[in-house]
Design a protein around this motif. Sequence first.
Motif, mmCIF file in Angstrom:
data_model
loop_
_atom_site.group_PDB
_atom_site.id
_atom_site.type_symbol
_atom_site.label_atom_id
_atom_site.label_comp_id
_atom_site.label_asym_id
_atom_site.label_seq_id
_atom_site.Cartn_x
_atom_site.Cartn_y
_atom_site.Cartn_z
ATOM 1 N N TYR A 77 0.869 -1.154 -0.006
ATOM 2 C CA TYR A 77 0.114 0.106 0.205
ATOM 3 C C TYR A 77 0.803 1.228 -0.021
ATOM 4 O O TYR A 77 0.183 2.370 -0.444
ATOM 5 N N ILE A 78 2.056 0.903 0.279
ATOM 6 C CA ILE A 78 3.279 2.060 -0.125
ATOM 7 C C ILE A 78 4.030 1.339 -1.057
ATOM 8 O O ILE A 78 4.684 0.661 -0.775
ATOM 9 N N GLN A 113 9.255 3.067 9.653
ATOM 10 C CA GLN A 113 7.726 3.131 9.704
ATOM 11 C C GLN A 113 7.278 3.197 11.160
ATOM 12 O O GLN A 113 7.922 4.062 11.877
ATOM 13 N N SER A 114 6.520 2.465 11.525
ATOM 14 C CA SER A 114 5.483 2.454 12.932
ATOM 15 C C SER A 114 6.648 2.133 14.151
ATOM 16 O O SER A 114 6.213 2.386 15.208
ATOM 17 N N LYS A 117 7.317 5.395 15.970
ATOM 18 C CA LYS A 117 6.077 6.028 17.076
ATOM 19 C C LYS A 117 6.208 5.960 18.469
ATOM 20 O O LYS A 117 6.089 7.021 19.166
ATOM 21 N N ASN A 165 -2.007 4.932 13.752
ATOM 22 C CA ASN A 165 -1.791 6.044 12.929
ATOM 23 C C ASN A 165 -2.152 7.385 13.491
ATOM 24 O O ASN A 165 -1.481 8.464 13.586
ATOM 25 N N GLU A 209 5.097 7.266 -0.242
ATOM 26 C CA GLU A 209 3.964 7.289 0.920
ATOM 27 C C GLU A 209 3.339 8.686 0.705
ATOM 28 O O GLU A 209 1.969 8.540 1.180
ATOM 29 N N ASN A 216 -4.333 8.509 6.106
ATOM 30 C CA ASN A 216 -3.500 9.172 7.241
ATOM 31 C C ASN A 216 -3.910 10.707 7.071
ATOM 32 O O ASN A 216 -4.296 11.376 8.166
ATOM 33 N N TYR A 240 4.897 13.244 9.993
ATOM 34 C CA TYR A 240 4.843 11.966 10.324
ATOM 35 C C TYR A 240 5.244 11.013 9.349
ATOM 36 O O TYR A 240 5.819 9.928 9.240
ATOM 37 N N CYS A 244 8.365 8.235 9.032
ATOM 38 C CA CYS A 244 8.047 6.866 8.884
ATOM 39 C C CYS A 244 9.256 6.379 7.769
ATOM 40 O O CYS A 244 9.328 5.269 7.608
ATOM 41 N N TYR A 292 -0.661 -3.860 17.623
ATOM 42 C CA TYR A 292 -2.073 -3.534 17.030
ATOM 43 C C TYR A 292 -3.263 -4.643 17.605
ATOM 44 O O TYR A 292 -2.934 -5.241 18.616
ATOM 45 N N THR A 308 6.585 -2.995 16.150
ATOM 46 C CA THR A 308 6.804 -3.297 14.573
ATOM 47 C C THR A 308 6.311 -2.213 13.538
ATOM 48 O O THR A 308 5.975 -1.178 14.248
ATOM 49 N N GLY A 309 6.881 -2.315 12.634
ATOM 50 C CA GLY A 309 6.756 -1.299 11.264
ATOM 51 C C GLY A 309 6.538 -2.330 10.045
ATOM 52 O O GLY A 309 7.201 -3.280 9.955
ATOM 53 N N VAL A 310 5.707 -1.624 9.258
ATOM 54 C CA VAL A 310 5.566 -2.186 8.004
ATOM 55 C C VAL A 310 6.765 -2.441 7.089
ATOM 56 O O VAL A 310 6.829 -3.068 5.787
ATOM 57 N N ASN A 336 2.892 -6.721 10.750
ATOM 58 C CA ASN A 336 3.894 -7.263 11.532
ATOM 59 C C ASN A 336 4.848 -8.332 10.773
ATOM 60 O O ASN A 336 4.217 -9.239 10.146
HETATM 61 O O1 DON Z 1 1.232 5.355 7.999
HETATM 62 C C1 DON Z 1 1.664 4.092 7.873
HETATM 63 O O2 DON Z 1 0.666 3.363 7.383
HETATM 64 C C2 DON Z 1 3.170 3.947 7.604
HETATM 65 N N1 DON Z 1 3.892 4.766 7.572
HETATM 66 C C3 DON Z 1 3.246 3.050 9.031
HETATM 67 C C4 DON Z 1 2.468 1.928 9.300
HETATM 68 C C5 DON Z 1 2.892 0.983 9.981
HETATM 69 O O3 DON Z 1 4.236 0.731 10.220
HETATM 70 C C6 DON Z 1 2.189 -0.131 10.560
HETATM 71 N N2 DON Z 1 3.001 -1.038 11.491
HETATM 72 N N3 DON Z 1 3.302 -2.234 11.374
#
Ligand code: DON
Length: 360
Positions: A77-78, A113-114, A117, A165, A209, A216, A240, A244, A292, A308-310, A336
């Motif tokens: 999605y990115i 990414q996340s 946060k 987010n 992104e 967002n 933001y 990320c 999450y 975690t982060g995407v 994740n």
């Molecule tokens: O805002 C977003 O969708 C991304 N920049 C970050 C989302 C993300 O990393 C979710 N985590 N696992």
Amino acid sequence: MLRRIYEERYQHVVTRISVLAVIVILTFLISAGSTFAQVTETLQVPKTLQTSESLQKVMQEAYLKFKDVKDGATADYIPELAKVPADLFGVAIVTAKGEVYTIGDVDYAFSIQSVSKPFTAALVMQEQGDKAILEKIGVEPTGLKFNSILATQIIPQVSVNPLVNSGAIASVSMVQAKNADERFNKILSFLDDLSGAKLSVIEDVYKSEAATNQRNRAHGYILAASDRIYSDPMEAVDVYTKQCSIGVTAKQLAVMGATLANGGVNPVTGKRVIDSKYVPKILAIMMIAGFYNESGQWAFNAGLPAKTGVGGGIVAVVPGKMAIVGFSPRVNDAGNSVRSMKAIEYISSQLGLNLFGSGK
Ligand code: DON
């Protein structure tokens, strides 16, 4: 003659005193030794943690065990994230003393990414205290996806918590700054201090992104409509998005986590980055919301605060001991990283690191 007799008697006394002294010293050393042994026995960390060799061994086992797992997919999605080589895999451990253990692709810079946060929330706590997070953002878990609009409608705080987010965008808006550049640079230099490195934005990820982050932006407007954002909403969303897109390696991320494990002092550079009183607050939020809608499962399996982060990174923190990082770009439906999750769970269970008890 008389002198010789005196000398012989005197020597006799000296010998007796020396023997006595040796006995006293030996008794003292033996009892002190057993007390020391008892103390170390009571304070004993799990047996496997005692040597750096065992730490290295368990980390290598985790790497080999999950190296060939292909479950999940790179986030698309990115669009730029779909281009990251999916087979990359690395595990890094940095202890609270600053010792570094690594295996695999630990020097590849992926977008944070996340995982960024909780660190931005920490910066807000540094500037305004932890109550600001509680009152102006919230700390409740959702049981829903990281970008859920529904969560913002059913949880009274709207921003929910700093790890989803909407709450993360609100966190960014709370960083005290005159404009977007100053706000972003503050966040970046905070991450620099945490990692002990000079980090920078992966421009292609940022552009990708920024061009696709309508959801967002919706979060930004919902926050604005509810008075839960504290700067211009689109400016906060943009900063933001940049945050990320900051590139970080597994090794650097493990130093960031180890700073939390070490009560807010970067164990490699020795610099205090976060007040120790905020560290438990950050870890608590990571525990309840770091994964999450999979946070419950994660707590059940690994028993460690983590984020975690995407981009495929996960950092887990063992307070007082170490941070464990996994990096692998294939993520599951919750966003994740599959192999990172498995590797950290394995290390946690083998070393008895679960905060709720090792079960050993
Ligand atoms: O805002 C977003 O969708 C991304 N920049 C970050 C989302 C993300 O990393 C979710 N985590 N696992």
